[in-house]
Write a protein that holds these residues in place. Sequence first.
Motif, mmCIF file in Angstrom:
data_model
loop_
_atom_site.group_PDB
_atom_site.id
_atom_site.type_symbol
_atom_site.label_atom_id
_atom_site.label_comp_id
_atom_site.label_asym_id
_atom_site.label_seq_id
_atom_site.Cartn_x
_atom_site.Cartn_y
_atom_site.Cartn_z
ATOM 1 N N SER A 104 1.638 18.584 -5.202
ATOM 2 C CA SER A 104 2.014 17.729 -4.081
ATOM 3 C C SER A 104 1.765 18.399 -2.736
ATOM 4 O O SER A 104 1.637 17.727 -1.715
ATOM 5 C CB SER A 104 3.494 17.332 -4.200
ATOM 6 O OG SER A 104 4.309 18.512 -4.250
ATOM 7 N N ASP A 105 1.673 19.739 -2.709
ATOM 8 C CA ASP A 105 1.449 20.462 -1.457
ATOM 9 C C ASP A 105 -0.019 20.853 -1.267
ATOM 10 O O ASP A 105 -0.379 21.417 -0.239
ATOM 11 C CB ASP A 105 2.302 21.741 -1.430
ATOM 12 C CG ASP A 105 3.794 21.438 -1.527
ATOM 13 O OD1 ASP A 105 4.167 20.313 -1.125
ATOM 14 O OD2 ASP A 105 4.547 22.288 -2.017
ATOM 15 N N ILE A 142 -9.217 -1.212 -4.327
ATOM 16 C CA ILE A 142 -9.811 -1.247 -5.664
ATOM 17 C C ILE A 142 -9.789 0.136 -6.306
ATOM 18 O O ILE A 142 -9.493 0.289 -7.503
ATOM 19 C CB ILE A 142 -11.252 -1.783 -5.593
ATOM 20 C CG1 ILE A 142 -11.268 -3.198 -5.004
ATOM 21 C CG2 ILE A 142 -11.927 -1.763 -6.956
ATOM 22 C CD1 ILE A 142 -12.670 -3.739 -4.770
ATOM 23 N N LEU A 143 -10.019 1.176 -5.518
ATOM 24 C CA LEU A 143 -10.149 2.527 -6.072
ATOM 25 C C LEU A 143 -8.858 3.337 -6.016
ATOM 26 O O LEU A 143 -8.753 4.364 -6.702
ATOM 27 C CB LEU A 143 -11.245 3.284 -5.292
ATOM 28 C CG LEU A 143 -12.649 2.662 -5.342
ATOM 29 C CD1 LEU A 143 -13.596 3.457 -4.463
ATOM 30 C CD2 LEU A 143 -13.173 2.608 -6.770
ATOM 31 N N ARG A 144 -7.854 2.927 -5.227
ATOM 32 C CA ARG A 144 -6.656 3.735 -5.085
ATOM 33 C C ARG A 144 -5.938 3.970 -6.420
ATOM 34 O O ARG A 144 -5.466 5.095 -6.682
ATOM 35 C CB ARG A 144 -5.696 3.091 -4.078
ATOM 36 C CG ARG A 144 -4.514 3.985 -3.721
ATOM 37 C CD ARG A 144 -3.550 3.279 -2.780
ATOM 38 N NE ARG A 144 -4.191 2.936 -1.515
ATOM 39 C CZ ARG A 144 -4.305 3.786 -0.510
ATOM 40 N NH1 ARG A 144 -3.871 5.032 -0.633
ATOM 41 N NH2 ARG A 144 -4.878 3.397 0.613
ATOM 42 N N PRO A 145 -5.794 2.972 -7.314
ATOM 43 C CA PRO A 145 -5.098 3.260 -8.577
ATOM 44 C C PRO A 145 -5.780 4.328 -9.428
ATOM 45 O O PRO A 145 -5.143 4.888 -10.342
ATOM 46 C CB PRO A 145 -5.106 1.901 -9.292
ATOM 47 C CG PRO A 145 -5.258 0.899 -8.213
ATOM 48 C CD PRO A 145 -6.122 1.552 -7.191
ATOM 49 N N MET A 146 -7.068 4.620 -9.183
ATOM 50 C CA MET A 146 -7.792 5.601 -9.987
ATOM 51 C C MET A 146 -7.653 7.006 -9.442
ATOM 52 O O MET A 146 -8.126 7.960 -10.063
ATOM 53 C CB MET A 146 -9.284 5.230 -10.042
ATOM 54 C CG MET A 146 -9.529 3.845 -10.625
ATOM 55 S SD MET A 146 -11.248 3.412 -10.641
ATOM 56 C CE MET A 146 -11.146 1.705 -11.195
ATOM 57 N N GLY A 151 -3.049 12.924 -5.047
ATOM 58 C CA GLY A 151 -4.289 12.884 -4.286
ATOM 59 C C GLY A 151 -4.164 11.965 -3.084
ATOM 60 O O GLY A 151 -3.075 11.471 -2.742
ATOM 61 N N HIS A 152 -5.344 11.699 -2.481
ATOM 62 C CA HIS A 152 -5.340 10.890 -1.261
ATOM 63 C C HIS A 152 -6.640 10.093 -1.214
ATOM 64 O O HIS A 152 -7.719 10.584 -1.569
ATOM 65 C CB HIS A 152 -5.228 11.780 -0.017
ATOM 66 C CG HIS A 152 -5.269 11.008 1.266
ATOM 67 N ND1 HIS A 152 -4.189 10.247 1.713
ATOM 68 C CD2 HIS A 152 -6.251 10.865 2.211
ATOM 69 C CE1 HIS A 152 -4.505 9.683 2.856
ATOM 70 N NE2 HIS A 152 -5.756 10.044 3.186
ATOM 71 N N ALA A 161 -16.846 4.747 5.712
ATOM 72 C CA ALA A 161 -16.818 5.805 4.703
ATOM 73 C C ALA A 161 -15.437 5.883 4.094
ATOM 74 O O ALA A 161 -14.461 5.300 4.591
ATOM 75 C CB ALA A 161 -17.216 7.144 5.320
ATOM 76 N N LEU A 162 -15.335 6.617 2.976
ATOM 77 C CA LEU A 162 -14.076 6.859 2.275
ATOM 78 C C LEU A 162 -13.751 8.342 2.326
ATOM 79 O O LEU A 162 -14.641 9.179 2.139
ATOM 80 C CB LEU A 162 -14.164 6.398 0.817
ATOM 81 C CG LEU A 162 -14.297 4.893 0.567
ATOM 82 C CD1 LEU A 162 -14.461 4.619 -0.924
ATOM 83 C CD2 LEU A 162 -13.100 4.130 1.120
ATOM 84 N N LEU A 163 -12.463 8.664 2.562
ATOM 85 C CA LEU A 163 -11.971 10.033 2.536
ATOM 86 C C LEU A 163 -11.078 10.182 1.310
ATOM 87 O O LEU A 163 -10.067 9.488 1.178
ATOM 88 C CB LEU A 163 -11.181 10.353 3.812
ATOM 89 C CG LEU A 163 -10.614 11.774 3.918
ATOM 90 C CD1 LEU A 163 -11.729 12.792 3.962
ATOM 91 C CD2 LEU A 163 -9.720 11.905 5.156
#
Length: 639
Positions: A104-105, A142-146, A151-152, A161-163
């Motif tokens: 988590s850190d 769409i991709l957050r549950p994966m 993570g972030h 873009a995606l970070l």
Amino acid sequence: MTGMKRLLCILLLVLVLPLQVVAEEEQTWTVNLKEADIRALVNQVADITGYSFVVDPRVQGKVTVISDTAMTSEAVYDMFLTVLQVHGFTAVPGEDAIKVVQQSDAKQSAEVLTRFTEVPSQQLMTEVIQIENVNALELVPILRPMVASYGHLAGVAAANALLISDHRSNIQRIKRLIRDLDRPSDYEMEVVQLKEAWVGDVVQLLEELGPGELGRSPGEGNRTASVVADERSNRLILRGTTAFRETVRNLITKLDQPSTTRGTTRVIRLNHADAAAMSNLLNGIMGEIAGEGNGSSRQGEAAIFADEGLNALVVRAEPALMNEVEFIIQQLDVRRAQVLIEAAIVEISDSVGNDLGVQFAAGDESGRSTPIAGTSFDNVGLGLGEVLGAIASDTLIGPSSGVTLGAGQQRSGGFSWGVLIQALSSSTAANLLSTPSIITLDNEESEIIVGQNVPFRTGQSTQSGDGFANPFTTIERKDIGLTLKVTPSISDDGVVRLIVEQTTEDITASVANAADLITNKREIKTSVLADDGETIVLGGLINEDYRTTVSKVPFLGDIPYLGRLFRSESQERTKRNLIVFLRPTILRQKGDANAVAERQFGRLWDVNLGMTSPEDRERLEAPEMDRLFEGNPLLPPMR
């Protein structure tokens, strides 16, 4: 002592090299732990990999690792990251040491991955993924549950873009999903046919417009919309989304209008082609193109005129046809290849003749003026009639060729007799070699004639039909000698097709009772294929003539030995061998013809040296070929 030192050095090398090879082999480890403290695992991994670790005090627990497979140091470290992930920890590499902290850190710590030659699959890392076609913000839910809970994942609208912050293996999986999703459904290609405008001008106008004017969004990335010109068919190829293609299509409709000045005129200077021939060809081609009548054909007509003085074309046509004319001229107005054609005509002849004749006469001159018996043969030397006529007229005649023997006795008022024996043996040998050469353009007929212009009598009269004298003689002049006529045609693979007409004609010696001149003629007409520089034989004539002429007195001439007194025999044997060789050489470049001229000039100089004295030959040097135009450089020095 020196030999002993060398021997010791060789033995040391033999003993040390195997040890060095074993040391250089990659070392492997097998890790097995059961309910061991996690810090003991960190110590063991530090010993194997050589990395320095800093462990967070909150990292505690027991771990179990069971492995029967030998692993390298990189595999051990990757296994170590997997164990940490299972227990809720992770390793964040820094400049000098690797921090072992809670997952988590980890996303608040900056990782330094330069220490790895290949980033481990379970390494926690942060990466920016560029989206090319779709909106990046639409992919976040769409991709957050994966993405892992620790993570972030966030979208950047300005950069489209995606970070993402996650383990490397999971980031690779998300990249594959994005690649499948990042495809616009309306991204297609379309072909637009222009009727009035020229594609080159339209594309130039479209390139000056910005993305906003063409309906293209900045977020389309590398798969940018584009407009490509097909100048051959005067068409535009559009590639992009539906909005982009619709905007460009509407703009093309407004631009594709008839020009205010009907027709465009251009003057095109030709470099190699003939203006008159090119004009006839283009007028025929453009007439068919303009009259096709289907919807995709270019409208209008093209008028093409030739200026033979400047060797130029004046073309007046609509822009749709002007580009077609220029394209055809560009393909046809090229430097034509030349062909050097060298021929070698070899003729060898040999003729042998043997003549032997016996003639006699006997008579009684008592009251008679003619002999009562005699033989007369005219196939060898002088005939008996010529001899008697000369005797009767008391004139002197010259002897015939060869040997002439005569004997006889004359009695006035009594019996007279005479014998004439004539013999001739002749031999003639000739070796004729002609090597004509000529340079001509590809597909152009060339002809070379070396010989004489001989007059032949075609008619003669000494008196007119009304009885008045009006003599005349009509003649016709013909070229007698060597004639070579060749038309070469060069293919793309360097093969030369030759249409050849070769004639060799000469005047024979005088023939008895011939009304006019008689010529011997040898002619070849053929079509052959030859490679560049290849020598081929066109044809040959090998003949042998054997002629025997016998004149004799019946029965008496057949008596063995004695019969030679009653016959005259002439034998002639002639052999002739004629062969024609041909060698074409393609001259494509500008310097090829100059090289041929240098070689021919060298042959001419060799002939010139053969006409000079040995003293002059040693001190003479071959002049430059350009001196041919400044005087006669081949004249020997004055004595």
